[in-house]
Design a protein around this motif. Structure first.
Motif, PDB file in Angstrom:
ATOM      1  N   LYS A 114      25.504   8.209  16.475  1.00 49.48           N
ATOM      2  CA  LYS A 114      25.869   8.964  15.271  1.00 49.48           C
ATOM      3  C   LYS A 114      26.344  10.380  15.605  1.00 49.48           C
ATOM      4  O   LYS A 114      27.241  10.900  14.960  1.00 49.48           O
ATOM      5  CB  LYS A 114      24.660   9.017  14.324  1.00 49.48           C
ATOM      6  CG  LYS A 114      24.954   9.688  12.973  1.00 49.48           C
ATOM      7  CD  LYS A 114      23.688   9.702  12.105  1.00 49.48           C
ATOM      8  CE  LYS A 114      23.854  10.524  10.848  1.00 49.48           C
ATOM      9  NZ  LYS A 114      24.573   9.808   9.785  1.00 49.48           N
ATOM     10  N   VAL A 115      25.718  11.009  16.608  1.00 51.34           N
ATOM     11  CA  VAL A 115      26.112  12.386  16.948  1.00 51.34           C
ATOM     12  C   VAL A 115      27.254  12.421  17.950  1.00 51.34           C
ATOM     13  O   VAL A 115      27.653  13.501  18.399  1.00 51.34           O
ATOM     14  CB  VAL A 115      24.917  13.222  17.463  1.00 51.34           C
ATOM     15  CG1 VAL A 115      23.821  13.301  16.407  1.00 51.34           C
ATOM     16  CG2 VAL A 115      24.376  12.681  18.793  1.00 51.34           C
ATOM     17  N   GLY A 116      27.780  11.243  18.305  1.00 50.41           N
ATOM     18  CA  GLY A 116      28.979  11.209  19.131  1.00 50.41           C
ATOM     19  C   GLY A 116      28.757  11.500  20.602  1.00 50.41           C
ATOM     20  O   GLY A 116      29.679  11.964  21.276  1.00 50.41           O
ATOM     21  N   LEU A 117      27.560  11.247  21.116  1.00 47.38           N
ATOM     22  CA  LEU A 117      27.351  11.382  22.561  1.00 47.38           C
ATOM     23  C   LEU A 117      27.717  10.060  23.227  1.00 47.38           C
ATOM     24  O   LEU A 117      27.086   9.040  22.973  1.00 47.38           O
ATOM     25  CB  LEU A 117      25.888  11.738  22.865  1.00 47.38           C
ATOM     26  CG  LEU A 117      25.469  13.193  22.626  1.00 47.38           C
ATOM     27  CD1 LEU A 117      23.968  13.353  22.834  1.00 47.38           C
ATOM     28  CD2 LEU A 117      26.229  14.162  23.536  1.00 47.38           C
ATOM     29  N   PRO A 118      28.752  10.050  24.066  1.00 44.94           N
ATOM     30  CA  PRO A 118      29.186   8.798  24.673  1.00 44.94           C
ATOM     31  C   PRO A 118      28.202   8.319  25.741  1.00 44.94           C
ATOM     32  O   PRO A 118      27.388   9.082  26.240  1.00 44.94           O
ATOM     33  CB  PRO A 118      30.542   9.148  25.294  1.00 44.94           C
ATOM     34  CG  PRO A 118      30.502  10.614  25.520  1.00 44.94           C
ATOM     35  CD  PRO A 118      29.587  11.196  24.473  1.00 44.94           C
ATOM     36  N   GLU A 119      28.322   7.033  26.087  1.00 44.33           N
ATOM     37  CA  GLU A 119      27.409   6.400  27.043  1.00 44.33           C
ATOM     38  C   GLU A 119      27.334   7.178  28.368  1.00 44.33           C
ATOM     39  O   GLU A 119      26.251   7.392  28.914  1.00 44.33           O
ATOM     40  CB  GLU A 119      27.857   4.959  27.278  1.00 44.33           C
ATOM     41  CG  GLU A 119      27.032   4.177  28.276  1.00 44.33           C
ATOM     42  CD  GLU A 119      25.554   4.036  27.889  1.00 44.33           C
ATOM     43  OE1 GLU A 119      25.247   4.070  26.676  1.00 44.33           O
ATOM     44  OE2 GLU A 119      24.711   3.901  28.802  1.00 44.33           O
TER      45      GLU A 119
END
Ligand code: ADP
Ligand code: ADP
Length: 219
Positions: A114-119
């Protein structure tokens, strides 16, 4: 909701916060604005029960913060994103927070997305994160317990314009679903597009508060 009643904090000769009162209602975003050293962090720490006031009191959801049972399930707090443990990965940070809150690991993964932190970011240690990434992780942690209230200290620090736009959308959406948001900033441009109400503090004192329209017409 949040109710702040005549909060005052003195450190020896220094009065960090003087007679500060305001309220934050459900469905609204309140921007707590003031220059560095104005007393924003001290006020938020008193609201969250981390700094004892010299006088006055604050209530969150009707009670002093420290009397809320399992507060993370009701109030999401991010006071200092740079304080996250540098040796843990983003994923470990949220997994630990989830365990402490008693929410399942799936929810932690959902909040990371949801907060857009990629893998590739969640697998790295927080010590290598930019401040903007730490802010996103901190917001993921604040949202973990599905709270009704969010209290964020300078969450836009270190975010790029795209990040500020993202946060604005997230906080607006949170409030539009009936949540209560209090966020501090030293920059009007970071909060003017998202806040319904403003509380302006300088030198520890409230110098103005009201809606955008009220503040503009008072000039
Ligand atoms: P802001 O968050 O608006 O930058 P702060 O609440 O951090 O402001 O600080 C308000 C004032 O209180 C500043 O003058 C700061 O130096 C002082 N202050 C904050 N915490 C302490 C402390 N633990 N001891 C002494 N002075 C403090
Ligand atoms: P912020 O700008 O986010 O409020 P600060 O750098 O002002 O952060 O403060 C960081 C920490 O240092 C806080 O815990 C604050 O209470 C403490 N602090 C701030 N000013 C003083 C001071 N003059 N004396 C002692 N502690 C302080």
């Amino acid at each position: 909701m949040i109710e702040v009643n005549a909060l005052t904090k003195r450190y020896g000769e220094v009065t960090a916060v003087a007679d500060v009162s305001f309220r934050c209602e459900p469905g609204t975003v309140t921007g707590f604005l003031g220059p560095n050293g104005a007393g924003k962090s001290t006020t938020l720490r008193m609201i969250c029960g981390l700094t004892p006031p010299t006088s006055g009191d604050a209530r969150v959801l009707g009670v002093p913060y420290r009397r809320i049972a399992n507060p993370g399930r009701h109030v999401g707090v991010m006071l200092d994103a740079s304080a996250q443990h540098p040796g843990r990965t983003g994923r470990e940070t949220l997994a630990l927070a989830a365990r402490l809150l008693g929410v399942d690991a799936g929810r932690a993964e959902e909040m990371l997305r949801k907060v857009g932190l990629p893998e590739n970011a969640v697998r790295r240690r927080v010590g290598g994160y930019s401040l903007g990434m730490r802010q996103r992780l901190g917001i993921a942690q604040a949202l973990l317990g599905d709270p009704r209230v969010l209290i964020l200290d300078e969450p836009a620090n270190g975010l790029d314009p795209e990040g500020i736009h993202w946060m604005r959308t997230l906080l607006r959406d949170f409030a539009d679903r009936g949540g209560t948001v209090l966020l501090s900033s030293h920059l009007l441009r970071e909060v003017e597009a998202v806040a319904d109400r403003f509380v302006v503090i300088a030198g520890g004192r409230i110098v103005a508060q009201g809606t955008r329209g009220e503040l503009l017409s008072a000039r």
